[in-house]
Write a protein that holds these residues in place. Structure first.
Motif, short mmCIF file in Angstrom:
data_model
loop_
_atom_site.label_atom_id
_atom_site.label_comp_id
_atom_site.label_asym_id
_atom_site.label_seq_id
_atom_site.Cartn_x
_atom_site.Cartn_y
_atom_site.Cartn_z
N LEU A 167 0.83 -1.19 0.00
CA LEU A 167 0.00 0.00 0.00
C LEU A 167 0.87 1.25 0.00
O LEU A 167 0.64 2.17 -0.80
CB LEU A 167 -0.93 0.00 1.22
CG LEU A 167 -1.82 1.22 1.41
CD1 LEU A 167 -2.77 1.39 0.23
CD2 LEU A 167 -2.60 1.09 2.72
N LYS A 168 1.86 1.29 0.86
CA LYS A 168 2.77 2.45 0.92
C LYS A 168 3.47 2.65 -0.42
O LYS A 168 3.62 3.79 -0.88
CB LYS A 168 3.80 2.26 2.03
CG LYS A 168 3.23 2.39 3.42
CD LYS A 168 4.28 2.08 4.48
CE LYS A 168 3.64 1.96 5.85
NZ LYS A 168 4.56 1.41 6.83
N GLU A 203 -12.18 2.69 2.91
CA GLU A 203 -11.15 3.37 2.14
C GLU A 203 -10.96 2.69 0.78
O GLU A 203 -10.76 3.36 -0.23
CB GLU A 203 -9.83 3.37 2.93
CG GLU A 203 -8.78 4.28 2.38
CD GLU A 203 -9.09 5.76 2.48
OE1 GLU A 203 -8.42 6.53 1.78
OE2 GLU A 203 -9.99 6.15 3.24
N SER A 204 -11.06 1.39 0.76
CA SER A 204 -10.97 0.65 -0.50
C SER A 204 -12.11 1.08 -1.44
O SER A 204 -11.87 1.32 -2.64
CB SER A 204 -11.04 -0.85 -0.24
OG SER A 204 -10.97 -1.57 -1.45
N ILE A 218 -4.27 0.31 -5.02
CA ILE A 218 -4.46 0.78 -3.64
C ILE A 218 -5.73 0.17 -3.05
O ILE A 218 -5.74 -0.31 -1.91
CB ILE A 218 -4.48 2.32 -3.59
CG1 ILE A 218 -3.09 2.88 -3.91
CG2 ILE A 218 -4.98 2.82 -2.23
CD1 ILE A 218 -3.05 4.37 -4.12
N ASP A 272 -5.19 3.77 -8.20
CA ASP A 272 -6.36 3.56 -7.35
C ASP A 272 -6.78 2.09 -7.26
O ASP A 272 -7.14 1.62 -6.17
CB ASP A 272 -7.54 4.40 -7.84
CG ASP A 272 -7.40 5.84 -7.41
OD1 ASP A 272 -7.27 6.09 -6.21
OD2 ASP A 272 -7.43 6.72 -8.29
N TYR A 316 2.44 1.70 -3.49
CA TYR A 316 1.50 2.20 -4.50
C TYR A 316 1.12 3.65 -4.23
O TYR A 316 0.93 4.43 -5.16
CB TYR A 316 0.24 1.33 -4.55
CG TYR A 316 0.45 0.01 -5.23
CD1 TYR A 316 0.93 -0.06 -6.53
CD2 TYR A 316 0.19 -1.18 -4.57
CE1 TYR A 316 1.13 -1.28 -7.17
CE2 TYR A 316 0.38 -2.41 -5.19
CZ TYR A 316 0.85 -2.44 -6.49
OH TYR A 316 1.05 -3.65 -7.11
N GLN A 317 0.99 4.02 -2.97
CA GLN A 317 0.64 5.41 -2.63
C GLN A 317 1.77 6.37 -2.95
O GLN A 317 1.53 7.56 -3.15
CB GLN A 317 0.26 5.52 -1.15
CG GLN A 317 -1.07 4.89 -0.83
CD GLN A 317 -1.37 4.85 0.66
OE1 GLN A 317 -0.47 4.73 1.49
NE2 GLN A 317 -2.65 4.94 0.99
N SER A 318 2.99 5.87 -3.01
CA SER A 318 4.14 6.74 -3.28
C SER A 318 4.36 6.98 -4.78
O SER A 318 5.15 7.84 -5.16
CB SER A 318 5.41 6.15 -2.67
OG SER A 318 5.83 5.00 -3.39
N GLU A 337 -1.27 8.01 -8.99
CA GLU A 337 -1.89 7.19 -7.95
C GLU A 337 -2.62 6.01 -8.60
O GLU A 337 -3.45 6.19 -9.48
CB GLU A 337 -2.85 8.03 -7.11
CG GLU A 337 -3.20 7.35 -5.82
CD GLU A 337 -3.83 8.30 -4.84
OE1 GLU A 337 -5.03 8.13 -4.62
OE2 GLU A 337 -3.13 9.17 -4.32
N HIS A 374 -11.43 4.37 -3.11
CA HIS A 374 -10.49 4.27 -4.23
C HIS A 374 -11.12 3.57 -5.43
O HIS A 374 -10.81 3.93 -6.58
CB HIS A 374 -9.20 3.57 -3.80
CG HIS A 374 -8.29 4.46 -3.02
ND1 HIS A 374 -7.44 5.35 -3.62
CD2 HIS A 374 -8.12 4.61 -1.69
CE1 HIS A 374 -6.78 6.01 -2.69
NE2 HIS A 374 -7.17 5.58 -1.51
#
Length: 141
Positions: free
Chosen positions: A24-25, A64-65, A38, A35, A27-29, A33, A68
């Motif tokens: 997750l970290k 949260e999923s 994530i 989605d 993909y978020q970086s 993005e 996204h």
């Protein structure tokens, strides 16, 4: 990392959770993005929390999923959405929030009717849970 998490998920929930969180970290970086990736990581994190009986953490991850997933325009998001709605519904059911559980089971069922074959166990499970909600709320008509 994500695939390693999937493999470890069969034997070691703790290690799997760490790999899903690391994925997750990652993909978020990324500059664009991702989605869908994530959303998938968040769903897997929620699933691990659900199996560990941590309903509140599972619910947050599923929510949260879903957020996204709404940013994804690809058709292949339906399979993930189906699982996310089921996860949300199961969490709400566990928390006795039957109205929200019903809403999510219905959304799940809509996708299941398109994506799955008639008579699938997933459709049967969803219909059973919807029936349980009506029973708990004493709505028999």
């Amino acid at each position: 990392l994500f695939n390693i998490g999937n493999i470890l998920d069969q034997w070691s929930k703790e290690e799997a959770l760490q790999y899903f969180e690391d994925s997750l970290k990652l993909y978020q970086s990324l500059p664009d993005e991702e989605d869908l990736a994530i959303a998938n990581c968040l769903f897997k994190i929620g699933s691990v929390h659900w199996r560990r009986k941590n309903v509140n953490k599972a619910l947050r991850s599923y929510q949260e999923s879903l957020r996204h997933c709404s940013n994804v325009e690809e058709e292949d998001v339906d399979s993930l959405l189906m699982s996310v709605y089921k996860g949300l519904a199961d969490c709400y059911f566990e928390k006795d929030r039957y109205g929200k559980a019903l809403d999510n089971y219905v959304e799940c069922l809509k996708i299941q009717k398109v994506e799955l074959k008639d008579g699938s166990t997933e459709i049967a499970y969803t219909c059973h849970r919807i029936g349980l909600i009506y029973q708990k709320e004493e709505e028999y008509e």
